[in-house]
Write a protein that holds these residues in place. Structure first.
Motif, PDB file in Angstrom:
ATOM      1  N   GLN A   1      79.910  54.876  57.862  1.00 43.10           N
ATOM      2  CA  GLN A   1      78.882  54.248  58.681  1.00 43.10           C
ATOM      3  C   GLN A   1      78.204  53.092  57.942  1.00 43.10           C
TER       4      GLN A   1
ATOM      5  N   GLU B   1      80.593  50.177  58.344  1.00 44.35           N
ATOM      6  CA  GLU B   1      80.572  49.601  59.688  1.00 44.35           C
ATOM      7  C   GLU B   1      79.304  48.784  59.927  1.00 44.35           C
ATOM      8  N   GLN B   2      78.186  49.196  59.318  1.00 50.65           N
ATOM      9  CA  GLN B   2      76.939  48.464  59.517  1.00 50.65           C
ATOM     10  C   GLN B   2      76.905  47.148  58.760  1.00 50.65           C
TER      11      GLN B   2
ATOM     12  N   GLY C   1      72.655  56.432  61.131  1.00 56.15           N
ATOM     13  CA  GLY C   1      73.547  55.531  61.840  1.00 56.15           C
ATOM     14  C   GLY C   1      74.433  56.208  62.855  1.00 56.15           C
ATOM     15  N   LYS C   2      75.572  55.594  63.084  1.00 61.17           N
ATOM     16  CA  LYS C   2      76.479  55.984  64.161  1.00 61.17           C
ATOM     17  C   LYS C   2      77.034  57.390  64.009  1.00 61.17           C
ATOM     18  N   TYR C   3      77.353  57.782  62.783  1.00 62.34           N
ATOM     19  CA  TYR C   3      78.057  59.043  62.581  1.00 62.34           C
ATOM     20  C   TYR C   3      77.165  60.212  62.193  1.00 62.34           C
TER      21      TYR C   3
END
Length: 363
Positions: free
Chosen positions: A47, A50-51, A62-64
């Motif tokens: 994550q 990805e950021q 974050g996303k995960y």
């Protein structure tokens, strides 16, 4: 490229551990012993990448995954000034070294090592990463198809959209194919559904005006097909495991797939067949890390080794055990080995041995 080795220091209950991975990696052990900590450590890297498209910052939110602040993830007995650190090596021996400065209240930790480069040489930062959490999609009448993301989603929420878009065009690897010469994902998803759930197969129907996909199931025998049933009127486990079946059947060389508790809501035979599917998927060259409490899943892998579907050398087992050493608890990780007949060399106390324990009490 496959992640070959991870050295992890001062992360949650893991003080200083090294994991040498294979194609299929089975994480086992009692609750709260560190299995999820390993998966969380990898999700944080993914994550953060990805950021920011680099690893200069470790993002705890974050996303995960959301893990709070640094004080929530630092190993409890770390010394003053110690850092949370990673060393990661791929199958070619290339390495990344990271050390994140401890700031108790921060949700973003700074890397004090030099910037990591060539991240695309590690599958954890590749374009074919999948993570399926223990909390997955449940039966519904329709599922959103708004997402343009080709990932299945943490809960598998994009699985139906992925199947509707690519089910008839995505070619599965040879290891999954039968003698019908059909090569496509949707056919093999239904074939495994029928095998695991006694004839059940899914039916997808796009609902364009609602940006959604409808899901129903029918039962099929050699000479008969039932009416179709709404997913909400069929067993919970059938839909719950669907994202796992999709993720494994679309596995290809270079993929990294993280799966939590694939056995959830499944009867014992279904769990064993999921173990066999995990083994098949690992032979594609994909790398799979699976957390499980199921001896049936393990037996599916053992049967696959005996049937020469997967080489024992491609299977790694990590058994996490928390041990009382007086002044603290210490997480120890045992490494049972499997041979070509599916036999396992050591069975530490707590390693899928509850069936034997129960029999001993009964008799």
């Amino acid at each position: 490229m496959k992640t070959d080795k991870l050295q992890l220091t001062n992360f949650k209950c893991l003080s200083n551990v090294t994991f040498e991975f294979g194609n299929l990696n089975i994480l086992a052990g009692a609750n709260g012993c560190g299995k999820s900590s390993l998966i969380h450590s990898l999700l944080l890297l993914r994550q953060s990448y990805e950021q920011y498209r680099n690893l200069d910052i470790l993002s705890l939110y974050g996303k995960y995954i959301n893990l709070g602040s640094a004080k929530d993830i630092l190993y409890e007995h770390a010394g003053k000034g110690e850092e949370i650190s990673y060393c990661i090596f791929n199958e070619k021996g290339a390495g990344i070294e990271l050390a994140y400065e401890y700031a108790p209240e921060n949700r973003m930790l700074m890397n004090v090592k030099s910037s990591a480069k060539n991240l695309k040489n590690f599958n954890i930062f590749g374009d074919t990463f999948e993570y399926l959490s223990a909390d997955r999609i449940i039966p519904q009448t329709v599922y959103s198809s708004i997402s343009q993301d080709n990932f299945l989603g943490n809960r598998g929420e994009n699985s139906l959209n992925f199947l509707e878009k690519y089910g008839d065009t995505f070619k599965v690897e040879k290891v999954f194919q039968d003698d019908t010469k059909n090569e496509y994902l949707l056919y093999y998803v239904n074939k495994w559904m029928e095998r695991i759930f006694h004839g059940f197969r899914l039916q997808l129907s796009p609902i364009a005006e609602a940006d959604a996909v409808g899901l129903r199931y029918a039962e099929k025998s050699r000479e008969w097909v039932s009416n179709s049933y709404r997913a909400i009127n069929v067993g919970f486990g059938i839909t719950y495991v669907l994202p796992i079946i999709v993720a494994l059947l679309k596995a290809q060389r270079g993929d990294l797939i993280l799966i939590e508790n694939p056995e959830a809501h499944l009867h014992p035979k279904a769990q064993r067949l999921i173990g066999e599917l995990l083994a098949k998927a690992a032979t594609t060259g994909a790398q799979i890390i699976v957390e499980t409490h199921s001896d049936h899943v393990l037996n599916g892998v053992r049967i696959s080794a005996k049937n020469k579907i997967i080489a024992p050398s491609d299977i790694k087992m990590f058994f996490f055990m928390k041990e009382d050493i007086g002044s603290k608890y210490h997480t120890n990780i045992y490494l049972p080995q499997m041979d070509k007949d599916g036999n396992i060399d050591i069975w530490p106390s707590g390693f899928f041995d509850e069936w034997d324990n129960a029999l001993a009490l009964l008799f």
